[in-house]
Design a protein around this motif. Structure first.
Motif, PDB file in Angstrom:
ATOM      1  N   THR A 257       0.672  -1.199  -0.176  1.00  0.00           N
ATOM      2  CA  THR A 257       0.109   0.417  -0.156  1.00  0.00           C
ATOM      3  C   THR A 257       0.816   1.425  -0.031  1.00  0.00           C
ATOM      4  OG1 THR A 257      -2.082  -1.327   1.163  1.00  0.00           O
ATOM      5  CG2 THR A 257      -1.863   1.201   1.208  1.00  0.00           C
ATOM      6  N   LYS A 258       1.796   0.848   0.603  1.00  0.00           N
ATOM      7  CA  LYS A 258       2.326   2.385   0.474  1.00  0.00           C
ATOM      8  C   LYS A 258       3.410   2.513  -0.615  1.00  0.00           C
ATOM      9  CE  LYS A 258       7.123   1.670   2.957  1.00  0.00           C
ATOM     10  NZ  LYS A 258       7.791   1.529   4.217  1.00  0.00           N
ATOM     11  N   MET A 259       4.065   1.541  -1.102  1.00  0.00           N
ATOM     12  CA  MET A 259       4.176   1.756  -2.453  1.00  0.00           C
ATOM     13  C   MET A 259       3.697   2.137  -3.743  1.00  0.00           C
ATOM     14  SD  MET A 259       6.517  -1.637  -3.152  1.00  0.00           S
ATOM     15  CE  MET A 259       7.156  -1.909  -4.770  1.00  0.00           C
ATOM     16  N   ALA A 260       1.635   1.523  -3.685  1.00  0.00           N
ATOM     17  CA  ALA A 260       1.231   2.047  -4.318  1.00  0.00           C
ATOM     18  C   ALA A 260       0.357   3.727  -4.225  1.00  0.00           C
ATOM     19  CB  ALA A 260      -0.451   1.205  -3.865  1.00  0.00           C
ATOM     20  N   LEU A 261       0.561   4.011  -2.762  1.00  0.00           N
ATOM     21  CA  LEU A 261       0.772   5.471  -2.643  1.00  0.00           C
ATOM     22  C   LEU A 261       1.272   6.108  -3.354  1.00  0.00           C
ATOM     23  CD1 LEU A 261      -0.366   5.953   0.778  1.00  0.00           C
ATOM     24  CD2 LEU A 261      -2.482   5.374  -0.887  1.00  0.00           C
ATOM     25  N   SER A 262       3.243   5.965  -3.094  1.00  0.00           N
ATOM     26  CA  SER A 262       4.018   6.787  -4.012  1.00  0.00           C
ATOM     27  C   SER A 262       3.622   6.874  -5.489  1.00  0.00           C
ATOM     28  CB  SER A 262       5.062   6.098  -3.746  1.00  0.00           C
ATOM     29  OG  SER A 262       6.046   4.399  -3.889  1.00  0.00           O
ATOM     30  N   LYS A 263       2.984   5.720  -6.288  1.00  0.00           N
ATOM     31  CA  LYS A 263       2.433   5.553  -7.433  1.00  0.00           C
ATOM     32  C   LYS A 263       1.401   6.494  -7.661  1.00  0.00           C
ATOM     33  CE  LYS A 263       3.749   1.431  -8.931  1.00  0.00           C
ATOM     34  NZ  LYS A 263       4.564   1.447 -10.553  1.00  0.00           N
ATOM     35  N   LEU A 264       0.726   6.580  -6.748  1.00  0.00           N
ATOM     36  CA  LEU A 264      -0.295   7.962  -6.911  1.00  0.00           C
ATOM     37  C   LEU A 264       0.258   9.419  -7.421  1.00  0.00           C
ATOM     38  CD1 LEU A 264      -2.944   6.483  -5.234  1.00  0.00           C
ATOM     39  CD2 LEU A 264      -3.319   6.300  -8.052  1.00  0.00           C
ATOM     40  N   GLY A 265       1.343   9.058  -6.795  1.00  0.00           N
ATOM     41  CA  GLY A 265       1.939  10.837  -6.469  1.00  0.00           C
ATOM     42  C   GLY A 265       1.770  11.402  -4.865  1.00  0.00           C
ATOM     43  N   HIS A 266       1.281  10.925  -4.009  1.00  0.00           N
ATOM     44  CA  HIS A 266       0.766  11.839  -2.993  1.00  0.00           C
ATOM     45  C   HIS A 266       2.459  10.716  -1.772  1.00  0.00           C
ATOM     46  CE1 HIS A 266      -2.841  11.696  -4.228  1.00  0.00           C
ATOM     47  NE2 HIS A 266      -3.249  10.124  -4.243  1.00  0.00           N
ATOM     48  N   THR A 267       2.339  12.451  -0.783  1.00  0.00           N
ATOM     49  CA  THR A 267       2.822  12.184   0.586  1.00  0.00           C
ATOM     50  C   THR A 267       2.469  10.902   1.810  1.00  0.00           C
ATOM     51  OG1 THR A 267       4.140  14.552   0.301  1.00  0.00           O
ATOM     52  CG2 THR A 267       4.008  13.629   2.035  1.00  0.00           C
ATOM     53  N   ILE A 268       3.039   9.677   1.670  1.00  0.00           N
ATOM     54  CA  ILE A 268       2.421   9.166   2.942  1.00  0.00           C
ATOM     55  C   ILE A 268       3.333   9.634   4.624  1.00  0.00           C
ATOM     56  CG2 ILE A 268       2.781   6.645   3.387  1.00  0.00           C
ATOM     57  CD1 ILE A 268       3.849   6.390   0.060  1.00  0.00           C
ATOM     58  N   LEU A 269       2.315   9.638   5.203  1.00  0.00           N
ATOM     59  CA  LEU A 269       2.627   9.768   6.718  1.00  0.00           C
ATOM     60  C   LEU A 269       2.326   8.476   7.433  1.00  0.00           C
ATOM     61  CD1 LEU A 269       2.870  11.460   9.363  1.00  0.00           C
ATOM     62  CD2 LEU A 269       0.380  11.834   9.339  1.00  0.00           C
ATOM     63  N   LEU A 270       3.855   7.908   7.811  1.00  0.00           N
ATOM     64  CA  LEU A 270       3.551   6.956   8.266  1.00  0.00           C
ATOM     65  C   LEU A 270       3.893   6.715  10.206  1.00  0.00           C
ATOM     66  CD1 LEU A 270       6.674   5.611   6.655  1.00  0.00           C
ATOM     67  CD2 LEU A 270       4.343   5.120   5.877  1.00  0.00           C
ATOM     68  N   LEU A 271       2.016   6.623  10.393  1.00  0.00           N
ATOM     69  CA  LEU A 271       1.709   6.870  12.015  1.00  0.00           C
ATOM     70  C   LEU A 271       2.595   5.364  12.764  1.00  0.00           C
ATOM     71  CD1 LEU A 271      -1.198   7.636  11.586  1.00  0.00           C
ATOM     72  CD2 LEU A 271       0.430   9.229  12.281  1.00  0.00           C
ATOM     73  N   SER A 272       3.484   5.143  14.338  1.00  0.00           N
ATOM     74  CA  SER A 272       3.520   5.017  14.057  1.00  0.00           C
ATOM     75  C   SER A 272       2.354   4.045  15.384  1.00  0.00           C
ATOM     76  CB  SER A 272       4.573   4.959  15.623  1.00  0.00           C
ATOM     77  OG  SER A 272       4.485   4.023  17.009  1.00  0.00           O
ATOM     78  N   THR A 273       2.392   2.679  15.612  1.00  0.00           N
ATOM     79  CA  THR A 273       1.243   1.783  16.528  1.00  0.00           C
ATOM     80  C   THR A 273       1.138   1.936  17.262  1.00  0.00           C
ATOM     81  OG1 THR A 273       2.364  -0.290  16.597  1.00  0.00           O
ATOM     82  CG2 THR A 273       0.594   0.442  14.094  1.00  0.00           C
ATOM     83  N   ARG A 274       2.366   2.387  17.936  1.00  0.00           N
ATOM     84  CA  ARG A 274       2.705   2.889  19.591  1.00  0.00           C
ATOM     85  C   ARG A 274       2.303   3.468  20.227  1.00  0.00           C
ATOM     86  NH1 ARG A 274       8.786  -0.519  19.360  1.00  0.00           N
ATOM     87  NH2 ARG A 274       8.089  -2.143  18.460  1.00  0.00           N
ATOM     88  N   ILE A 275       2.024   5.001  19.402  1.00  0.00           N
ATOM     89  CA  ILE A 275       1.346   6.445  20.010  1.00  0.00           C
ATOM     90  C   ILE A 275       0.242   5.969  20.572  1.00  0.00           C
ATOM     91  CG2 ILE A 275       3.150   7.237  18.789  1.00  0.00           C
ATOM     92  CD1 ILE A 275       1.739   8.369  16.756  1.00  0.00           C
ATOM     93  N   PRO A 276      -0.003   6.816  21.203  1.00  0.00           N
ATOM     94  CA  PRO A 276      -2.020   7.142  21.968  1.00  0.00           C
ATOM     95  C   PRO A 276      -2.805   8.346  20.621  1.00  0.00           C
ATOM     96  CG  PRO A 276      -0.677   8.701  22.510  1.00  0.00           C
ATOM     97  CD  PRO A 276       0.194   8.447  22.289  1.00  0.00           C
ATOM     98  N   GLN A 277      -4.082   7.876  20.576  1.00  0.00           N
ATOM     99  CA  GLN A 277      -4.385   8.671  20.235  1.00  0.00           C
ATOM    100  C   GLN A 277      -4.442   9.675  20.167  1.00  0.00           C
ATOM    101  OE1 GLN A 277      -9.085   7.862  20.791  1.00  0.00           O
ATOM    102  NE2 GLN A 277      -9.823   9.709  19.974  1.00  0.00           N
ATOM    103  N   ALA A 278      -4.598  10.393  20.744  1.00  0.00           N
ATOM    104  CA  ALA A 278      -4.080  12.654  21.072  1.00  0.00           C
ATOM    105  C   ALA A 278      -2.428  12.630  19.771  1.00  0.00           C
ATOM    106  CB  ALA A 278      -3.606  12.505  22.156  1.00  0.00           C
ATOM    107  N   ALA A 279      -1.933  12.074  20.426  1.00  0.00           N
ATOM    108  CA  ALA A 279      -0.826  12.000  19.759  1.00  0.00           C
ATOM    109  C   ALA A 279      -0.977  11.764  17.704  1.00  0.00           C
ATOM    110  CB  ALA A 279       0.099  11.156  19.816  1.00  0.00           C
TER     111      ALA A 279
END
Length: 224
Positions: free
Chosen positions: A117-139
């Motif tokens: 999916t990350k590679m697919a988004l790069s094909k579409l020319g978007h910027t990808i924000l990779l969120l950590s699964t260890r941070i809380p909802q507020a973060a």
């Protein structure tokens, strides 16, 4: 469980090894004549590797226990193209390089689906924000706000978190990270997998492709 990654040999040495293979000579020579500094995007690099080394082992992903499935560069490129087409109606490529890249956030484990999916988004020319699964909802919500992300792709394992985020951020569209059924099936024909050919490479090379969250003092760390 993360995949293991294999880095193929340099293009120049690969070309020398394959010089006697008449069926591949022209393609290899063409690639070897240009070093990677001519490439402007991550997808451009992936497509070149897939074209010149279609059967090269790129990654291995666990299937069960200690058994692994090997994937080639061509498979990764085609898989990413299939997922990009899957998202294209909702996350279309920009019409021109004058348009600012959209930021798409991703929340999920580092599995094969996440990688494709990350590679697919790069094909579409978007910027990808990779969120950590260890941070809380507020973060997570803060990072989405700071980066002005309007779309969140989320793994089913984090559905509860997604629901909570949706309640407070109704302007952020949520979609599921594409399952393997979308991309993992045999490749019969390989065509052109480029989706951003109408964009200006010289402009695109200055755009940020990945934003990786840092746990340090800064709210995020952009990776060009």
């Amino acid at each position: 469980m993360p995949a293991s990654v294999y880095i193929p040999p340099p293009l120049a040495s690969e070309a020398r090894l394959n010089i006697q293979d008449q069926t591949a000579t022209s393609a290899v020579d063409s690639g070897a004549a240009q070093d990677d500094s001519s490439l402007c995007t991550v997808d451009g690099l992936v497509r070149r590797r897939a074209r010149l080394h279609p059967n090269s082992h790129a990654i291995s992903y666990p299937s069960s226990g200690i058994s692994y499935v090997d994937y080639t560069m061509q498979q990764l490129d085609v898989f990413a193209w299939r997922v990009a087409k899957h998202y294209e109606a909702h996350l279309p490529p920009r019409t021109s390089s004058a348009e600012k890249p959209a930021v798409v956030a991703m929340l999920g484990p580092s599995n094969l689906e996440y990688l494709i999916t990350k590679m697919a988004l790069s094909k579409l020319g978007h910027t990808i924000l990779l969120l950590s699964t260890r941070i809380p909802q507020a973060a997570i919500e803060n990072l989405i706000n700071v980066t002005d992300a309007k779309t969140l792709l989320i793994d089913a394992k984090f559905e509860q978190m997604g629901t909570a985020i949706q309640e407070g951020m109704q302007n952020v569209k949520q979609m599921s990270i594409a399952p393997r059924s979308v991309f993992e099936f045999p490749i019969d024909v390989v065509g052109d997998t480029q989706l951003d050919g109408h964009l200006d490479p010289e402009v695109e090379k200055d755009n940020i492709i990945f934003i990786i969250h840092s746990s340090g003092m800064f709210p995020f760390q952009p990776i060009v």
